[in-house]
Design a protein around this motif. Structure first.
Motif, PDB file in Angstrom:
ATOM      1  N   ARG A  61     -63.170 -66.994 -57.199  1.00  0.00           N
ATOM      2  CA  ARG A  61     -62.597 -65.834 -56.502  1.00  0.00           C
ATOM      3  C   ARG A  61     -61.136 -66.087 -56.148  1.00  0.00           C
ATOM      4  O   ARG A  61     -60.299 -65.178 -56.222  1.00  0.00           O
ATOM      5  CB  ARG A  61     -63.417 -65.525 -55.242  1.00  0.00           C
ATOM      6  CG  ARG A  61     -64.838 -65.054 -55.557  1.00  0.00           C
ATOM      7  CD  ARG A  61     -65.757 -65.121 -54.352  1.00  0.00           C
ATOM      8  NE  ARG A  61     -65.965 -66.501 -53.908  1.00  0.00           N
ATOM      9  CZ  ARG A  61     -66.951 -66.884 -53.090  1.00  0.00           C
ATOM     10  NH1 ARG A  61     -67.804 -65.983 -52.626  1.00  0.00           N
ATOM     11  NH2 ARG A  61     -67.089 -68.136 -52.738  1.00  0.00           N
TER      12      ARG A  61
ATOM     13  N   SER B  17     -63.146 -62.181 -65.032  1.00  0.00           N
ATOM     14  CA  SER B  17     -63.984 -62.992 -64.150  1.00  0.00           C
ATOM     15  C   SER B  17     -65.238 -63.481 -64.868  1.00  0.00           C
ATOM     16  O   SER B  17     -65.701 -64.605 -64.635  1.00  0.00           O
ATOM     17  CB  SER B  17     -64.355 -62.206 -62.896  1.00  0.00           C
ATOM     18  OG  SER B  17     -65.009 -60.999 -63.222  1.00  0.00           O
TER      19      SER B  17
ATOM     20  N   LEU C  73     -64.489 -58.078 -54.309  1.00  0.00           N
ATOM     21  CA  LEU C  73     -65.710 -58.869 -54.401  1.00  0.00           C
ATOM     22  C   LEU C  73     -66.799 -58.128 -55.173  1.00  0.00           C
ATOM     23  O   LEU C  73     -67.533 -58.733 -55.964  1.00  0.00           O
ATOM     24  CB  LEU C  73     -66.222 -59.222 -52.996  1.00  0.00           C
ATOM     25  CG  LEU C  73     -65.318 -60.125 -52.137  1.00  0.00           C
ATOM     26  CD1 LEU C  73     -65.929 -60.319 -50.759  1.00  0.00           C
ATOM     27  CD2 LEU C  73     -65.092 -61.470 -52.815  1.00  0.00           C
TER      28      LEU C  73
ATOM     29  N   ASN D 185     -68.232 -60.266 -58.166  1.00  0.00           N
ATOM     30  CA  ASN D 185     -69.450 -61.027 -57.873  1.00  0.00           C
ATOM     31  C   ASN D 185     -70.553 -60.921 -58.921  1.00  0.00           C
ATOM     32  O   ASN D 185     -71.227 -61.932 -59.194  1.00  0.00           O
ATOM     33  CB  ASN D 185     -69.987 -60.646 -56.497  1.00  0.00           C
ATOM     34  CG  ASN D 185     -69.186 -61.281 -55.373  1.00  0.00           C
ATOM     35  OD1 ASN D 185     -68.423 -62.211 -55.591  1.00  0.00           O
ATOM     36  ND2 ASN D 185     -69.354 -60.759 -54.159  1.00  0.00           N
TER      37      ASN D 185
END
Length: 402
Positions: free
Chosen positions: A252, A270, A366, A370
């Motif tokens: 992150r 990500s 997030l 995530n």
């Protein structure tokens, strides 16, 4: 006449060379499979032996890498056995773009006597990384199968650690050499010359002069964020003095830093990042068995919360001396202010920078990131962060034990 000495194996020398040295009628060199070097020479009585030995070591390019293991002066010729110096390992730093590799690379690479190579694969790949049999995107999950990638990357890296001038010239441009000396501005800033005294302020020919220092360096260090641990492991058999440091940081934090630069946006970026991090960590775990003592995993969060202890661990692993000079250099790099850095728990500039990412992102960030990384957080020991309250809660540490 070539004489050969190898106490470890009754084998023929792998390579030999013979040359003339002033005051010495002949000098012969033989390399054994055990990495020891036997030198046989005859000399005139007018030549000082210590001076002759010094000149031999420099002549064959082993200064800083070998020490005198034995000297036999009875009869003729004289035998000199050079043994590899224990410690002072070459280091390959593997990590991730915006994952703290620049900071860590300078700690290791700018140590006095080291030769630091900054991102030598950058020329061939900006937004891809390499793993066995594949070239993979940093921007999404896509990987392209390739039968040539492995040998191409290995040839480059192997050539760099062997100080092959052709590979060095092809891989390192002037901007990389600037960073390799810790200079963070461009060549347009005339103060660059202060970092390169051998170039006398002239850019022309400077690259050649810099790379000529590779062979006589105490150790070679390179940071290579565009290669996987599994591919880099293939170097260990052909570069016996090489060790790998695998640097891990909270994905992150990495993505927050990339987001500010508009690099590899989530979710594609990500997912690619977390896939590579998971594969790298699993491979590094297996390497503890297949290559014991050749790989060290370091968490960036440990480096910034307790820099002295973590750097001591890295230096011990590499065989470097963490002396007072290196402690003071680390103090300047981290912004620590206490007198005894080894016993310090003071939180300095490096930690404030490392914590800043939590204030730059929000719950929306997030939620996007995530799903592709949730399983990795627990795996690596990073705290779950799901809301803005979690992000701003300073009591939640950067990392918890896994």
């Amino acid at each position: 006449m070539v004489s050969y000495c190898d106490n470890d194996a009754a084998t023929e020398p792998q390579s030999e060379s013979e040359t003339e040295l002033g005051g010495s009628r002949s000098v012969a060199v033989a390399f054994s499979r055990s990495r020891s070097v036997a030198v046989a020479f005859s000399r005139s009585r007018s030549v000082d032996l210590a001076d002759l030995l010094f000149r031999i070591i420099w002549l064959i390019g082993f200064n800083g890498k070998y020490e005198i293991g034995a000297l036999h002066r009875s009869g003729s010729p004289t035998f000199l056995v050079l043994k590899p110096i224990e410690g002072n390992s070459d280091i390959l730093l593997i990590g991730y773009l915006r994952g703290g590799t620049t900071f860590t690379g300078e700690i290791l690479g700018l140590r006095e006597g080291n030769f630091y190579m900054y991102e030598p694969l950058h020329k061939w790949s900006t937004w891809d990384y390499y793993k066995p049999g594949y070239s993979c995107s940093l921007e999404n999950e896509h990987c392209t199968m390739s039968t040539r990638t492995d040998s191409f990357v290995m040839d480059i890296l192997r050539g760099l650690y062997k100080c092959d001038s052709n590979h060095l010239l092809k891989s390192l441009q002037m901007w990389q050499l600037l960073k390799g000396r810790g200079f963070r501005d461009s060549i347009q800033n005339p103060t660059w010359a202060n970092y390169f005294p051998e170039c006398h302020g002239k850019v022309e020919g400077c690259i050649e002069k810099v790379i000529s220092r590779c062979a006589n360096a105490t150790a070679r260090v390179s940071k290579v964020p565009r290669v996987s641990v599994s591919l880099a492991a293939q170097l260990l058999n052909s570069v016996p003095n090489l060790k790998i440091i695998h640097l891990v940081r909270d994905p992150r934090a990495i993505m927050a830093s990339r987001h500010a630069l508009k690099w590899t946006p989530a979710p594609g970026g990500s997912i690619s990042l977390c896939n590579k991090m998971k594969e790298d960590y699993l491979e590094s775990y297996m390497m503890r068995t297949t290559h014991p003592g050749r790989l060290l995993t370091v968490f960036y969060e440990d480096l910034v919360t307790n820099p002295a202890k973590t750097v001591q661990m890295m230096f011990d692993f590499a065989g470097y001396n963490f002396d007072e000079k290196e402690q003071n250099r680390l103090k300047n790099m981290t912004g620590m202010t206490t007198k005894n850095i080894l016993n310090s728990e003071t939180r300095g500039t490096s930690l404030r920078i490392a914590l800043a990412w939590r204030k730059r992102v929000n719950e929306t960030f997030l939620n996007v990131m995530n799903p592709g990384c949730n399983d990795l957080y627990k795996f690596l020991g990073y705290p779950p962060l799901k809301t803005n309250i979690d992000l701003y809660n300073s009591s939640i540490p950067l990392r918890i034990s896994n």
